[in-house]
Design a protein around this motif. Structure first.
Motif, PDB file in Angstrom:
ATOM      1  N   LYS A 120     -24.628 -13.615  34.823  1.00  0.00           N
ATOM      2  CA  LYS A 120     -23.652 -14.060  33.823  1.00  0.00           C
ATOM      3  C   LYS A 120     -22.345 -14.320  34.539  1.00  0.00           C
ATOM      4  O   LYS A 120     -21.736 -13.402  35.086  1.00  0.00           O
ATOM      5  N   ASP A 121     -21.936 -15.574  34.525  1.00  0.00           N
ATOM      6  CA  ASP A 121     -20.747 -16.014  35.252  1.00  0.00           C
ATOM      7  C   ASP A 121     -20.903 -15.600  36.721  1.00  0.00           C
ATOM      8  O   ASP A 121     -21.792 -16.061  37.393  1.00  0.00           O
ATOM      9  N   GLN A 122     -20.084 -14.696  37.194  1.00  0.00           N
ATOM     10  CA  GLN A 122     -20.102 -14.242  38.589  1.00  0.00           C
ATOM     11  C   GLN A 122     -20.700 -12.840  38.714  1.00  0.00           C
ATOM     12  O   GLN A 122     -20.506 -12.172  39.724  1.00  0.00           O
ATOM     13  N   LEU A 123     -21.448 -12.407  37.709  1.00  0.00           N
ATOM     14  CA  LEU A 123     -21.982 -11.052  37.669  1.00  0.00           C
ATOM     15  C   LEU A 123     -23.504 -11.059  37.844  1.00  0.00           C
ATOM     16  O   LEU A 123     -24.221 -11.702  37.088  1.00  0.00           O
ATOM     17  N   ILE A 124     -23.978 -10.326  38.849  1.00  0.00           N
ATOM     18  CA  ILE A 124     -25.402 -10.193  39.144  1.00  0.00           C
ATOM     19  C   ILE A 124     -25.873  -8.908  38.471  1.00  0.00           C
ATOM     20  O   ILE A 124     -25.325  -7.830  38.749  1.00  0.00           O
ATOM     21  N   ILE A 125     -26.886  -9.002  37.612  1.00  0.00           N
ATOM     22  CA  ILE A 125     -27.330  -7.846  36.836  1.00  0.00           C
ATOM     23  C   ILE A 125     -28.748  -7.467  37.255  1.00  0.00           C
ATOM     24  O   ILE A 125     -29.670  -8.285  37.185  1.00  0.00           O
ATOM     25  N   LEU A 126     -28.895  -6.202  37.679  1.00  0.00           N
ATOM     26  CA  LEU A 126     -30.185  -5.699  38.129  1.00  0.00           C
ATOM     27  C   LEU A 126     -30.860  -4.888  37.027  1.00  0.00           C
ATOM     28  O   LEU A 126     -30.215  -4.442  36.078  1.00  0.00           O
ATOM     29  N   LYS A 127     -32.166  -4.666  37.194  1.00  0.00           N
ATOM     30  CA  LYS A 127     -32.963  -3.961  36.188  1.00  0.00           C
ATOM     31  C   LYS A 127     -32.432  -2.556  35.902  1.00  0.00           C
ATOM     32  O   LYS A 127     -32.507  -2.075  34.778  1.00  0.00           O
ATOM     33  N   ASN A 128     -31.889  -1.894  36.915  1.00  0.00           N
ATOM     34  CA  ASN A 128     -31.370  -0.531  36.736  1.00  0.00           C
ATOM     35  C   ASN A 128     -29.992  -0.512  36.067  1.00  0.00           C
ATOM     36  O   ASN A 128     -29.284   0.482  36.141  1.00  0.00           O
ATOM     37  N   ASP A 129     -29.625  -1.639  35.447  1.00  0.00           N
ATOM     38  CA  ASP A 129     -28.349  -1.805  34.736  1.00  0.00           C
ATOM     39  C   ASP A 129     -27.134  -1.877  35.652  1.00  0.00           C
ATOM     40  O   ASP A 129     -26.003  -1.836  35.179  1.00  0.00           O
ATOM     41  N   LEU A 130     -27.364  -1.960  36.948  1.00  0.00           N
ATOM     42  CA  LEU A 130     -26.247  -2.122  37.874  1.00  0.00           C
ATOM     43  C   LEU A 130     -25.766  -3.571  37.804  1.00  0.00           C
ATOM     44  O   LEU A 130     -26.568  -4.503  37.789  1.00  0.00           O
ATOM     45  N   GLU A 131     -24.451  -3.740  37.750  1.00  0.00           N
ATOM     46  CA  GLU A 131     -23.832  -5.058  37.740  1.00  0.00           C
ATOM     47  C   GLU A 131     -22.956  -5.180  38.980  1.00  0.00           C
ATOM     48  O   GLU A 131     -22.129  -4.322  39.247  1.00  0.00           O
ATOM     49  N   ILE A 132     -23.167  -6.259  39.739  1.00  0.00           N
ATOM     50  CA  ILE A 132     -22.430  -6.465  40.982  1.00  0.00           C
ATOM     51  C   ILE A 132     -21.768  -7.837  40.936  1.00  0.00           C
ATOM     52  O   ILE A 132     -22.426  -8.843  40.679  1.00  0.00           O
ATOM     53  N   GLU A 133     -20.461  -7.860  41.203  1.00  0.00           N
ATOM     54  CA  GLU A 133     -19.745  -9.132  41.247  1.00  0.00           C
ATOM     55  C   GLU A 133     -20.200  -9.921  42.471  1.00  0.00           C
ATOM     56  O   GLU A 133     -20.343  -9.380  43.569  1.00  0.00           O
ATOM     57  N   TYR A 134     -20.417 -11.199  42.279  1.00  0.00           N
ATOM     58  CA  TYR A 134     -20.898 -12.088  43.346  1.00  0.00           C
ATOM     59  C   TYR A 134     -20.001 -12.028  44.591  1.00  0.00           C
ATOM     60  O   TYR A 134     -20.487 -11.975  45.713  1.00  0.00           O
ATOM     61  N   LYS A 135     -18.690 -11.969  44.380  1.00  0.00           N
ATOM     62  CA  LYS A 135     -17.751 -11.968  45.513  1.00  0.00           C
ATOM     63  C   LYS A 135     -17.855 -10.693  46.363  1.00  0.00           C
ATOM     64  O   LYS A 135     -17.370 -10.653  47.486  1.00  0.00           O
ATOM     65  N   LYS A 136     -18.494  -9.655  45.841  1.00  0.00           N
ATOM     66  CA  LYS A 136     -18.644  -8.395  46.579  1.00  0.00           C
ATOM     67  C   LYS A 136     -19.922  -8.350  47.411  1.00  0.00           C
ATOM     68  O   LYS A 136     -20.170  -7.381  48.126  1.00  0.00           O
ATOM     69  N   ILE A 137     -20.735  -9.409  47.336  1.00  0.00           N
ATOM     70  CA  ILE A 137     -22.032  -9.431  48.016  1.00  0.00           C
ATOM     71  C   ILE A 137     -21.901 -10.045  49.402  1.00  0.00           C
ATOM     72  O   ILE A 137     -21.455 -11.181  49.556  1.00  0.00           O
ATOM     73  N   ALA A 138     -22.319  -9.284  50.409  1.00  0.00           N
ATOM     74  CA  ALA A 138     -22.350  -9.781  51.784  1.00  0.00           C
ATOM     75  C   ALA A 138     -23.652 -10.539  52.030  1.00  0.00           C
ATOM     76  O   ALA A 138     -23.657 -11.601  52.651  1.00  0.00           O
ATOM     77  N   THR A 139     -24.763  -9.996  51.547  1.00  0.00           N
ATOM     78  CA  THR A 139     -26.092 -10.594  51.720  1.00  0.00           C
ATOM     79  C   THR A 139     -26.893 -10.397  50.445  1.00  0.00           C
ATOM     80  O   THR A 139     -26.870  -9.318  49.863  1.00  0.00           O
ATOM     81  N   ILE A 140     -27.603 -11.444  50.051  1.00  0.00           N
ATOM     82  CA  ILE A 140     -28.555 -11.322  48.950  1.00  0.00           C
ATOM     83  C   ILE A 140     -29.773 -12.163  49.313  1.00  0.00           C
ATOM     84  O   ILE A 140     -29.637 -13.294  49.776  1.00  0.00           O
ATOM     85  N   ARG A 141     -30.951 -11.562  49.158  1.00  0.00           N
ATOM     86  CA  ARG A 141     -32.188 -12.254  49.507  1.00  0.00           C
ATOM     87  C   ARG A 141     -33.338 -11.709  48.678  1.00  0.00           C
ATOM     88  O   ARG A 141     -33.225 -10.650  48.076  1.00  0.00           O
ATOM     89  N   TRP A 142     -34.432 -12.473  48.663  1.00  0.00           N
ATOM     90  CA  TRP A 142     -35.641 -11.959  48.047  1.00  0.00           C
ATOM     91  C   TRP A 142     -36.110 -10.763  48.859  1.00  0.00           C
ATOM     92  O   TRP A 142     -35.830 -10.665  50.068  1.00  0.00           O
ATOM     93  N   ALA A 143     -36.848  -9.859  48.246  1.00  0.00           N
ATOM     94  CA  ALA A 143     -37.391  -8.693  48.943  1.00  0.00           C
ATOM     95  C   ALA A 143     -38.811  -8.445  48.437  1.00  0.00           C
ATOM     96  O   ALA A 143     -39.267  -9.063  47.472  1.00  0.00           O
ATOM     97  N   ILE A 144     -39.479  -7.541  49.078  1.00  0.00           N
ATOM     98  CA  ILE A 144     -40.840  -7.166  48.703  1.00  0.00           C
ATOM     99  C   ILE A 144     -40.783  -5.800  48.036  1.00  0.00           C
ATOM    100  O   ILE A 144     -40.208  -4.857  48.581  1.00  0.00           O
ATOM    101  N   ASP A 145     -41.378  -5.709  46.864  1.00  0.00           N
ATOM    102  CA  ASP A 145     -41.409  -4.439  46.126  1.00  0.00           C
ATOM    103  C   ASP A 145     -42.622  -3.638  46.584  1.00  0.00           C
ATOM    104  O   ASP A 145     -43.733  -3.851  46.111  1.00  0.00           O
ATOM    105  N   PHE A 146     -42.395  -2.726  47.518  1.00  0.00           N
ATOM    106  CA  PHE A 146     -43.481  -1.910  48.054  1.00  0.00           C
ATOM    107  C   PHE A 146     -43.885  -0.781  47.111  1.00  0.00           C
ATOM    108  O   PHE A 146     -44.905  -0.148  47.301  1.00  0.00           O
ATOM    109  N   SER A 147     -43.089  -0.534  46.084  1.00  0.00           N
ATOM    110  CA  SER A 147     -43.414   0.553  45.152  1.00  0.00           C
ATOM    111  C   SER A 147     -44.644   0.249  44.309  1.00  0.00           C
ATOM    112  O   SER A 147     -45.253   1.158  43.752  1.00  0.00           O
ATOM    113  N   LYS A 148     -45.020  -1.002  44.232  1.00  0.00           N
ATOM    114  CA  LYS A 148     -46.181  -1.381  43.428  1.00  0.00           C
ATOM    115  C   LYS A 148     -47.495  -1.134  44.153  1.00  0.00           C
ATOM    116  O   LYS A 148     -48.555  -1.244  43.562  1.00  0.00           O
TER     117      LYS A 148
END
Length: 149
Positions: free
Chosen positions: A117-145
Motif C-alpha cells: 500500500k503506497d510505500q508500505l510493504i506488508i508481510l503475513k506476520n502483520d509487519l509493515e516495512i516502509e520501502y525506503k527502509k529496505i536495503a535488499t528485497i528478493r524472493w526466497a524459499i520457504d523451507f518451513s514447508k
C-alpha cells in the motif's frame, strides 16, 4: 551500457525472452557481462544457450572494448525485486527483506508478502516495512514447508 542493453533487448525479443537485467562487473579478476532473461512460465537452459550464441554471432564483443566472459542466465529463484512494481507483482510470494536499520530488534525478515500500500510493504506476520527502509528485497524459499515427495 545503453547500447549493450538495446542490442541484447533486440536479440532477446527474437527468441521471445524478456531482458530482466544486465551486469558488467569484475569477478575473480575477469570481466563478466551477465545477461539475465526471463519469460513465463520459466526460461530454459537451452534458451539461454541460444541467446548466448545469437549475441556472439551478432557481434556483442564489438560493443565492448575489453575482454569479457558472456554469461546468459535466468534471474533465479531468489531474484531481486528492483522496484515497487516488481514487489507488487510478488504479492503472495515468500520474500526476504534486509533493512538499513533495525526494526523491532532485527534487520532481516522472511515471510509471505501480503500487500503493498503506497510505500508500505506488508508481510503475513502483520509487519509493515516502509520501502525506503529496505536495503535488499528478493524472493526466497520457504523451507518451513518441508520437501514434498
Amino acid at each position: 551500457m545503453d547500447k549493450i542493453k538495446n542490442f541484447v533487448n533486440e536479440h532477446s525479443k527474437k527468441l521471445n525472452l524478456d531482458l530482466y537485467d544486465i551486469e558488467f562487473e569484475k569477478e575473480h579478476g575477469e570481466m563478466v557481462l551477465r545477461v539475465m532473461v526471463d519469460k513465463e512460465p520459466a526460461v530454459t537452459i537451452d534458451e539461454c544457450v541460444k541467446l548466448n550464441n545469437l549475441l556472439c554471432d551478432q557481434g556483442i564483443d564489438n560493443l565492448i572494448d575489453k575482454e569479457f566472459n558472456l554469461e546468459v542466465c535466468s534471474p533465479g529463484i531468489e531474484r531481486k525485486l528492483r522496484n515497487l512494481t516488481e514487489i507488487k507483482n510478488s504479492i503472495g510470494k515468500y520474500i526476504y527483506i534486509k533493512t538499513f536499520a533495525s526494526i523491532e530488534g532485527q534487520k532481516e525478515f522472511e515471510d509471505y508478502l501480503i500487500d503493498v500500500k503506497d510505500q508500505l510493504i506488508i508481510l503475513k506476520n502483520d509487519l509493515e516495512i516502509e520501502y525506503k527502509k529496505i536495503a535488499t528485497i528478493r524472493w526466497a524459499i520457504d523451507f518451513s514447508k518441508g520437501v514434498k515427495k
